[in-house]
Design a protein around this motif. Structure first.
Motif, PDB file in Angstrom:
ATOM      1  N   VAL A  15       0.633  -1.194  -0.024  1.00  0.00           N
ATOM      2  CA  VAL A  15       0.007   0.017   0.022  1.00  0.00           C
ATOM      3  C   VAL A  15       0.757   1.427   0.008  1.00  0.00           C
ATOM      4  CG1 VAL A  15      -2.117  -1.296   1.382  1.00  0.00           C
ATOM      5  CG2 VAL A  15      -0.330   0.016   2.414  1.00  0.00           C
ATOM      6  N   PHE A  37      -4.647   1.612  -2.063  1.00  0.00           N
ATOM      7  CA  PHE A  37      -4.422   0.134  -2.632  1.00  0.00           C
ATOM      8  C   PHE A  37      -5.260  -0.141  -3.911  1.00  0.00           C
ATOM      9  CE2 PHE A  37      -5.462  -4.390  -2.922  1.00  0.00           C
ATOM     10  CZ  PHE A  37      -4.258  -4.897  -3.255  1.00  0.00           C
ATOM     11  N   LEU A  90      -8.101  -3.506   4.515  1.00  0.00           N
ATOM     12  CA  LEU A  90      -7.786  -4.428   3.395  1.00  0.00           C
ATOM     13  C   LEU A  90      -8.283  -5.633   3.454  1.00  0.00           C
ATOM     14  CD1 LEU A  90      -4.181  -3.382   3.772  1.00  0.00           C
ATOM     15  CD2 LEU A  90      -5.487  -2.761   1.913  1.00  0.00           C
TER      16      LEU A  90
END
Length: 95
Positions: A15, A37, A90
């Motif tokens: 990221v 991301f 994430l």
């Protein structure tokens, strides 16, 4: 700055992190971390009253310390407070 983060399932994500500070009252600051991301961005926030840290950041800027070094300093000071939220995002969004 690029960082490699691992979620609870063991998946790694590379990221981009970008930190910035905003004063929200006398002796109170929010430090924001914008995480990117795969062109998806989300901003995470932590609150601080650590005036010594803020003074150090301001001194780094005044002394024209490199942007990368200033970002690394902020990362070292606040990342652990927001790590779980970032890794959770994430995990939920990209696994």
């Amino acid at each position: 700055m690029k960082k490699l983060l691992e979620t609870v399932s063991g998946t790694y994500f590379e990221v981009d992190l970008y930190y910035y500070v905003k004063q929200v009252g006398y002796g109170n600051w929010n430090i924001f971390c914008e995480v990117e991301f795969n062109r998806h961005k989300k901003v995470f926030r932590c609150h601080t009253t650590d005036s010594e840290m803020i003074d150090a950041i301001n001194e780094m800027k005044a002394e024209q310390v490199s942007f990368e070094d200033t970002q690394e300093y902020m990362h070292s000071k606040v990342f652990e407070e927001i790590r779980f939220e970032i890794e959770e995002w994430l995990y939920i969004e990209f696994e």
